[in-house]
Design a protein around this motif. Sequence first.
Motif, PDB file in Angstrom:
ATOM      1  N   PRO A  62      19.770  19.493  -4.296  1.00 45.92           N
ATOM      2  CA  PRO A  62      18.316  19.482  -4.044  1.00 45.92           C
ATOM      3  C   PRO A  62      18.026  19.535  -2.551  1.00 45.92           C
ATOM      4  N   ASN A  63      16.823  19.973  -2.214  1.00 44.64           N
ATOM      5  CA  ASN A  63      16.425  19.978  -0.808  1.00 44.64           C
ATOM      6  C   ASN A  63      16.311  18.566  -0.276  1.00 44.64           C
ATOM      7  N   PHE A  64      15.828  17.658  -1.128  1.00 43.29           N
ATOM      8  CA  PHE A  64      15.743  16.241  -0.759  1.00 43.29           C
ATOM      9  C   PHE A  64      16.084  15.401  -1.982  1.00 43.29           C
ATOM     10  N   ILE A  65      16.651  14.244  -1.730  1.00 48.73           N
ATOM     11  CA  ILE A  65      16.920  13.294  -2.802  1.00 48.73           C
ATOM     12  C   ILE A  65      16.389  11.932  -2.380  1.00 48.73           C
ATOM     13  N   VAL A  66      15.653  11.281  -3.289  1.00 48.06           N
ATOM     14  CA  VAL A  66      15.031   9.980  -3.017  1.00 48.06           C
ATOM     15  C   VAL A  66      15.738   8.936  -3.853  1.00 48.06           C
ATOM     16  N   THR A  67      16.212   7.880  -3.210  1.00 43.04           N
ATOM     17  CA  THR A  67      16.866   6.773  -3.904  1.00 43.04           C
ATOM     18  C   THR A  67      16.234   5.461  -3.438  1.00 43.04           C
ATOM     19  N   PRO A  68      16.307   4.411  -4.271  1.00 42.62           N
ATOM     20  CA  PRO A  68      15.704   3.128  -3.871  1.00 42.62           C
ATOM     21  C   PRO A  68      16.565   2.395  -2.855  1.00 42.62           C
ATOM     22  N   LEU A  69      15.914   1.692  -1.946  1.00 40.90           N
ATOM     23  CA  LEU A  69      16.642   0.854  -0.992  1.00 40.90           C
ATOM     24  C   LEU A  69      17.070  -0.454  -1.625  1.00 40.90           C
ATOM     25  N   HIS A  70      16.318  -0.903  -2.632  1.00 43.85           N
ATOM     26  CA  HIS A  70      16.607  -2.181  -3.295  1.00 43.85           C
ATOM     27  C   HIS A  70      16.797  -1.919  -4.783  1.00 43.85           C
ATOM     28  N   GLY A  71      17.914  -2.385  -5.321  1.00 46.54           N
ATOM     29  CA  GLY A  71      18.154  -2.218  -6.737  1.00 46.54           C
ATOM     30  C   GLY A  71      18.715  -0.842  -7.066  1.00 46.54           C
ATOM     31  N   LYS A  72      18.874  -0.613  -8.385  1.00 51.99           N
ATOM     32  CA  LYS A  72      19.465   0.624  -8.852  1.00 51.99           C
ATOM     33  C   LYS A  72      18.427   1.663  -9.227  1.00 51.99           C
ATOM     34  N   SER A  73      17.287   1.213  -9.719  1.00 50.70           N
ATOM     35  CA  SER A  73      16.311   2.150 -10.265  1.00 50.70           C
ATOM     36  C   SER A  73      14.917   1.858  -9.731  1.00 50.70           C
ATOM     37  N   PHE A  74      14.004   2.776 -10.002  1.00 52.87           N
ATOM     38  CA  PHE A  74      12.602   2.604  -9.600  1.00 52.87           C
ATOM     39  C   PHE A  74      11.723   3.355 -10.595  1.00 52.87           C
ATOM     40  N   HIS A  75      10.427   3.032 -10.581  1.00 52.63           N
ATOM     41  CA  HIS A  75       9.472   3.649 -11.489  1.00 52.63           C
ATOM     42  C   HIS A  75       8.798   4.843 -10.809  1.00 52.63           C
ATOM     43  N   LEU A  76       8.633   5.910 -11.558  1.00 54.39           N
ATOM     44  CA  LEU A  76       8.049   7.136 -11.021  1.00 54.39           C
ATOM     45  C   LEU A  76       6.550   7.229 -11.269  1.00 54.39           C
ATOM     46  N   ASN A  77       6.054   6.455 -12.240  1.00 57.70           N
ATOM     47  CA  ASN A  77       4.648   6.550 -12.620  1.00 57.70           C
ATOM     48  C   ASN A  77       3.806   5.700 -11.676  1.00 57.70           C
ATOM     49  N   SER A  78       3.669   6.172 -10.442  1.00 58.28           N
ATOM     50  CA  SER A  78       2.926   5.420  -9.432  1.00 58.28           C
ATOM     51  C   SER A  78       2.180   6.388  -8.529  1.00 58.28           C
ATOM     52  N   ALA A  79       1.229   5.828  -7.782  1.00 58.03           N
ATOM     53  CA  ALA A  79       0.420   6.655  -6.881  1.00 58.03           C
ATOM     54  C   ALA A  79       1.274   7.308  -5.798  1.00 58.03           C
TER      55      ALA A  79
END
Length: 426
Positions: A62-79
């Motif tokens: 991918p051109n960019f990859i986003v990962t969380p700084l804290h924990g393993k996962s994160f929620h995508l359904n956000s502003a």
Amino acid sequence: MNLPFFIAKRYLFAKKSHNVINIISLISAIGIGIGSMALIVILSVYNGFDTLVKGFYQEYQPNFIVTPLHGKSFHLNSAVFEAVGRIDGIESLQPVVEEDIFVQYSDNQSIAFIRGVDSSYGRVSGIQNSIKEGEFKTFVGQTPHAIVGMELAASLRLRVRFLDALELYFPSRNATVSILNPSGSLNSETLYPSGIIALNKEFDSKGLFVPLSVARELLEYSQDEATSLEIYLSEAGRANSGNIEKELRQILESAKGKRISGSDTSCCQITTSTEEPQTGFNVKNKYQQNETLYKMMRAEKFAVFMILFFVIMIVSVNIFGSLSMLIIDKKSDMDTYLSMGASPALIEKIFILQGWLISLIGAAIGIVIGLILCIIQQTTGLISLPGNYIVNAYPVEIHLADIIITFGGVALIGYLIALLPVKIMK
């Protein structure tokens, strides 16, 4: 006309009273030429491999990859991610769920890791072009399927047309472990292989792609949860990737110090928290995704350059001997120049230029021959690679910076070597 240069040129090409001076000068020029030629050829081959490796990895990354700084996962359904999706130039956002699991196929077992991806992932990423057997399909009808790394498939003795199913197991986060029935605390999923893929050694040895919904079910993630978000740009976006990266980082930076909360059925909301930050994201561009690999390749190229350059330095020491003998041989000429009004500085300049010309001529001839060899290899692929590689011949790519650095470095060493005997014997 530049008098010191004219006399230095005459001394270089005219026959000396002692032929050994000619021989030493010739050996010096040939040695410097061979070293310069080797530098150009080897650096160009390194450039070719560098471009080849980058192209191979960047073809599907991918051109960019986003990962969380804290924990393993994160929620995508956000502003925050709604704003990310509105950035001009972004073609697709691909959520990914990745985790180590236990896999069984027939009587064969292995530790592997799954990458849960959307059904459009193969087309968007271009990764479907790396399929070696079958096709990149996470669903065939309503039946979930897996795409297995080539080495993992070999170790499991798996083929696409075989009838056995893949069994995936992962410990449940909610079940209590029972000594009498330990398998009761495991989540399991059953999939059929639809394809075998070859990407890189790490993935091929233990990786497999599975449907995103299956990965979330196996790991007990909610329907908007992911371990990473892969961002792919449109053709216009790739031309403006620098500005898009800046905007992306600014949006994700705004999430720091805020907690993302919500449930599986409700839209996640961002609220300010006075506690330790629960969110924050790490953004990697294509270079940062393989930073270690690229740094290693640059370090290898630099090490080879320094080794060959050191050889050129050793060969250049011959100039010291040649120039020292020439100064002794031309002692009577020096007295004549002084009697005619020449200054000591002018005489020094003559011999410095004479020694320097040996280095410059050797470097120029070596670089030209090196460039000719590189062009021949580029156009004909004359020297082939042994074994089974993705290319048949050594890749070559000429960079102007390599030519400038090589010629400049040899010129500097040649000048310093020529300066030494003149200053010692004056």
